[in-house]
Design an enzyme around this catalytic site. Structure first.
Site, PDB file in Angstrom:
ATOM      1  N   HIS A 159      -1.594  31.554 -18.237  1.00 15.74           N
ATOM      2  CA  HIS A 159      -0.829  30.466 -17.593  1.00 15.74           C
ATOM      3  C   HIS A 159       0.665  30.789 -17.550  1.00 15.74           C
ATOM      4  CE1 HIS A 159      -4.536  28.128 -18.327  1.00 15.74           C
ATOM      5  NE2 HIS A 159      -4.501  28.749 -19.497  1.00 15.74           N
ATOM      6  N   LYS A 286      23.405  42.525  -6.038  1.00 15.86           N
ATOM      7  CA  LYS A 286      21.942  42.380  -6.018  1.00 15.86           C
ATOM      8  C   LYS A 286      21.162  43.686  -5.992  1.00 15.86           C
ATOM      9  CE  LYS A 286      19.979  38.734  -5.057  1.00 15.86           C
ATOM     10  NZ  LYS A 286      19.121  37.955  -5.925  1.00 15.86           N
ATOM     11  N   GLU A 293       7.809  42.568  -3.030  1.00 14.18           N
ATOM     12  CA  GLU A 293       7.567  41.312  -2.302  1.00 14.18           C
ATOM     13  C   GLU A 293       6.748  41.551  -1.042  1.00 14.18           C
ATOM     14  OE1 GLU A 293      11.451  38.654  -3.539  1.00 14.18           O
ATOM     15  OE2 GLU A 293      11.743  40.327  -2.180  1.00 14.18           O
TER      16      GLU A 293
END
Ligand code: ARG
Length: 462
Positions: A159, A286, A293
């Protein structure tokens, strides 16, 4: 558009609407089947000669012509003309243009319906091998990386909450297992699809004395299909193949999701090499995991292909229907997408580094050793359900006291169970727990080492 060049020009009045030509053509994408179409045609011609349906001289002309066409296509000299609809008609027309009369005999006892079914099976057989090689490459990358982290402990999650301690190697090896199932699934798919539909013709076979076993044997099929109606309409293997691709994509998406999370500053577990990151057009600091992705997203495209394939098959009447032409769009797309993702994933895994320091600083957070403590109590003769309750109360106490389980004194422990003794300290703490994993398949260093040996042997043979 010029005059129709197809044999059915005698049946249909006038020329097709140019819109029809564009709409029905599959040449733009099925041209990638050309090699298979040509070896299939050579086998068919060979069989026709064996059965005396064509002469030896005709066979030679056909073979030479087809080999020449194959060369022209490979070298980019072939002119693909979509008015021929598909690769089968384009090659047949080129053959007739090249060798004349004998070329007109290649389609004896054959339809594009059994021809395309054979071509796809031949293509898929090869494509499965390519996919399997890429899967093996990725598995090897995981095993190699696992070898560097056999003793390093990390949290396992359920979880996405801290669950139990494991070694990093066993986390990595969990992917080797997933991809092994994908490998086997593809192997099974290949075995099932490897039968020859040739001779099934349009739908009912042929009145000519074809030797179906001869073409099957020449093309390396393990058997022939035994019902011509089924043989021309069956695309179960396409759905099967895309499903196998979809599960590969699923496993890749899990890896992607894990590592997107693990490479965040919040986690800092893994470092993705700069080669596989992108930056931001606005935020100069960044380092984004865009490649991961996209791997995650591409699972969606593959599922789309699976849904499309199943929907194309649903409710089609028996026999061949042109609906089936669209199968290729989806098998090609699923295969291409998964191949690219497997390559990227292999490169990312090969260059990844786990930040063991960062991982170990947080290792005693989140009571990863709670289950092991309950099992310690089981060892002292307490029923598991009761032990579970005792440890639950201890954890609640620790949270209030801002302590870890291993920081409790024996007196504190004993308030919850008089059976807890000094040896408890050897059973708790993340590193102690992983060392205690005794059974096969558990996530400790001993098992990881064994698994790495097993996989090195297994994958070394491929
Ligand atoms: N291009 C077709 C396909 O991919 C080949 C078979 C066409 N057959 C026909 N009778 N129209 O399925």
């Amino acid at each position: 558009m010029g005059k129709s060049k197809k044999s059915w020009e005698k049946r249909l009045a006038g020329q097709p609407d140019p819109m029809t030509v564009d709409f029905v053509e599959s040449l733009s994408y099925d041209k990638r089947l050309y090699k298979y179409d040509i070896v299939g045609s050579i086998a068919h011609a060979q069989m026709l000669a064996e059965q005396k349906l064509i002469t030896r001289a005709e066979l030679k002309a056909i073979k030479d012509g087809l080999i020449e066409i194959s060369r022209e296509i490979a070298e980019g000299r072939f002119k693909f003309d979509k008015t021929y609809e598909d690769i089968h008609m384009a090659i047949e027309a080129a053959l007739i243009a090249k060798i004349g009369e004998p070329g007109k005999k290649i389609h004896t006892g054959r339809s594009r319906n059994d021809q395309v079914a054979a071509d796809i099976r031949l293509w898929m057989r090869d494509e499965i091998e390519v996919l399997q090689t890429k899967i093996t490459g990725l598995q090897r990358a995981f095993v190699k990386l696992a070898g560097k982290y056999v003793k390093d402990v990390m949290p396992a999650y359920t979880h996405l909450q801290r669950a139990q301690p494991i070694v990093i190697a066993s986390y990595l090896l969990s992917f080797v297992e997933q991809f092994e199932r994908d490998f086997i699934r593809l192997k099974n798919c290949k075995e099932m699809l490897n039968i020859s539909p040739l001779g099934s013709g349009a739908v009912a076979g042929s009145t000519l004395p074809l030797d179906r076993k001869s073409t099957a044997k020449q093309l390396g099929f393990s058997d022939i299909s035994y019902n011509s109606i089924d043989a021309v309409s069956d695309r179960d293997f396409c759905a099967d193949f895309i499903f196998d691709c979809a599960l590969i994509a699923t496993h890749l998406s899990r890896l992607a999701e894990d590592w997107i999370i693990y490479s965040s500053d919040e986690f800092g577990f893994v470092r993705i090499d700069d080669k596989y990151c992108t930056s931001s057009s606005m935020m100069p600091q960044k380092r984004n995991p865009d490649v991961l992705e996209l791997i995650r997203a591409k699972a969606g495209s593959v599922y789309g292909s699976l849904m499309a394939m199943l929907t194309i098959l649903k409710g089609q009447p028996s026999g061949y229907n042109r609906d089936l032409q669209e199968d290729k769009i989806h098998i090609f797309s699923a295969a291409d997408t998964v191949k690219a993702s497997l390559d990227m994933a292999g490169a990312i895994v090969s260059h990844a580094k786990f930040n063991t320091k960062k991982i170990s600083t947080g290792l005693e957070e989140g009571f990863l050793d709670a289950t092991a403590l309950a099992e310690y109590l089981v060892g002292k003769g307490i029923a598991f359900r009761q032990a579970h309750g005792i440890v639950g109360s201890l954890v609640a106490y620790c949270e209030k006291a801002k302590k870890k389980l291993a920081e409790l004194s024996l007196d504190e422990f004993r308030k919850y169970s008089s059976l807890i003794a000094k040896d408890v300290y050897k059973s708790i703490g993340a590193a102690n727990v992983v060392a205690k994993y005794a059974i096969e398949g558990a996530a400790g260093p001993k098992q990881a080492k064994e698994q790495i040996e097993y996989w090195n042997k297994q994958l070394g043979r491929r």
